[in-house]
Scaffold this active site. Structure first.
Site, PDB file in Angstrom:
ATOM      1  N   MET A  38       0.847  -1.198   0.000  1.00 55.69           N
ATOM      2  CA  MET A  38       0.000   0.000   0.000  1.00 55.69           C
ATOM      3  C   MET A  38       0.875   1.237   0.000  1.00 55.69           C
ATOM      4  SD  MET A  38      -3.050   1.155   2.576  1.00 55.69           S
ATOM      5  CE  MET A  38      -1.986   2.044   3.710  1.00 55.69           C
ATOM      6  N   CYS A  39       1.534   1.498  -1.099  1.00 49.89           N
ATOM      7  CA  CYS A  39       2.410   2.658  -1.218  1.00 49.89           C
ATOM      8  C   CYS A  39       1.620   3.885  -1.674  1.00 49.89           C
ATOM      9  CB  CYS A  39       3.525   2.369  -2.207  1.00 49.89           C
ATOM     10  SG  CYS A  39       4.574   0.974  -1.733  1.00 49.89           S
TER      11      CYS A  39
END
Length: 298
Positions: free
Chosen positions: A1-2
């Site tokens: 989840m960048c």
């Protein structure tokens, strides 16, 4: 989840604010990637001058005497600007390849983060607000820039593992997602002469685009080809000397939003990254379509 952000300036009057605006966008994405962060800023090139961004774990040792050594190598004055663990070395363009070769051969403690006429890349382990402040992103001037906040899932939290990844002159990529065929691609690209610094799948994506553009394709064409050759889930934002591109995979499960006005094009993993931009309330705002290349070039 960048977290990914990008800003492409169309109105020259907004270029002095690029760093300030990009910094606000990047730090809004802290909770999407607290492990490390990085950004690339494209400034106005100077005729006959190439820039090489360097990084060292012990810069006070690794950078000592470096400028003088490079001046001896090229037989001309060079520019050398240090920002904590990074430095930007400015050399005559026709000597840039020789300088990169000498750096890799004679200075193993120094890493090359990126090179080109316009690009500067800064990335480190740490909370994104701290990384942005450490390298004075707020004060930087430029034509376009991209940034990334990382939450590591498949490889170690290291400086080299942080984004952006740069594998070609004035080119860089940031990525949210995961490629399933990166090992096979890495082997094939190595066979064709590409080199890699990490085991990160995002570096493979960057190298793939460089490989395609070295064959004569534009960034937009290279991104189109990647839809056939890259498997997995991904949102890419890519920068070149004059361009800015966005691509989502055919499933498009990773969040993304674009906004455009007469002054800029902006990208964010979430809309909240864009709310501080001037004129955002009247901007055209949309979710980029799956398997569709978006590309702007000056």
């Amino acid at each position: 989840m960048c977290g990914i952000v990008g800003l492409f300036i169309k109105d020259k009057g907004l270029e002095p604010q690029l760093g300030h605006l990009l910094s606000g966008m990047l730090t809004t994405m802290c909770d999407r990637g607290p492990d490390s962060a990085g950004f690339a800023v494209y400034g106005q090139p100077k005729d006959g001058i190439a820039k090489i961004t360097l990084q060292a774990e012990t810069p006070e040792v690794a950078f000592a005497g470096l400028a003088a050594a490079i001046e001896t190598l090229v037989g001309a004055p060079v520019g050398f600007s240090v920002k904590t663990s990074h430095a930007v070395l400015s050399v005559p363009s026709d000597k840039a390849d020789a300088v990169r070769t000498a750096l890799r051969r004679d200075h193993p403690a120094i890493r090359i983060m990126g090179a080109g006429d316009s690009i500067e890349i800064y990335k480190e382990i740490g909370y994104p607000t701290d990384v942005a402040k450490r390298f004075d992103l707020d004060q930087m001037v430029g034509t376009h820039g991209i940034g990334h906040t990382r939450m590591a899932t498949e490889s170690a939290v290291t400086t080299l593992g942080a984004h952006p990844f740069s594998t070609g002159s004035d080119q860089c990529l940031v990525h949210n997602g995961s490629l399933s065929n990166h090992n096979n691609l890495r082997r094939n690209l190595k066979h064709d002469g590409m080199t890699f610094e990490t085991e990160n799948d995002s570096e493979v994506a960057a190298a793939y685009l460089t490989w395609r553009m070295d064959q004569g394709l534009s960034l937009g064409q290279a991104l189109e080809k990647s839809l056939d050759d890259l498997d997995g889930f991904y949102t890419f934002v890519v920068g070149t000397k004059n361009g800015f591109g966005v691509l989502r995979d055919p499933v498009a499960c990773k969040p993304a939003v674009l906004a455009e006005t007469d002054q800029y094009v902006a990208f964010g993993s979430e809309y909240r990254a864009l709310v501080g931009l001037p004129g955002i309330e009247t901007a055209r705002v949309w979710e980029p379509e799956p398997a569709t290349v978006y590309f702007w070039e000056r």
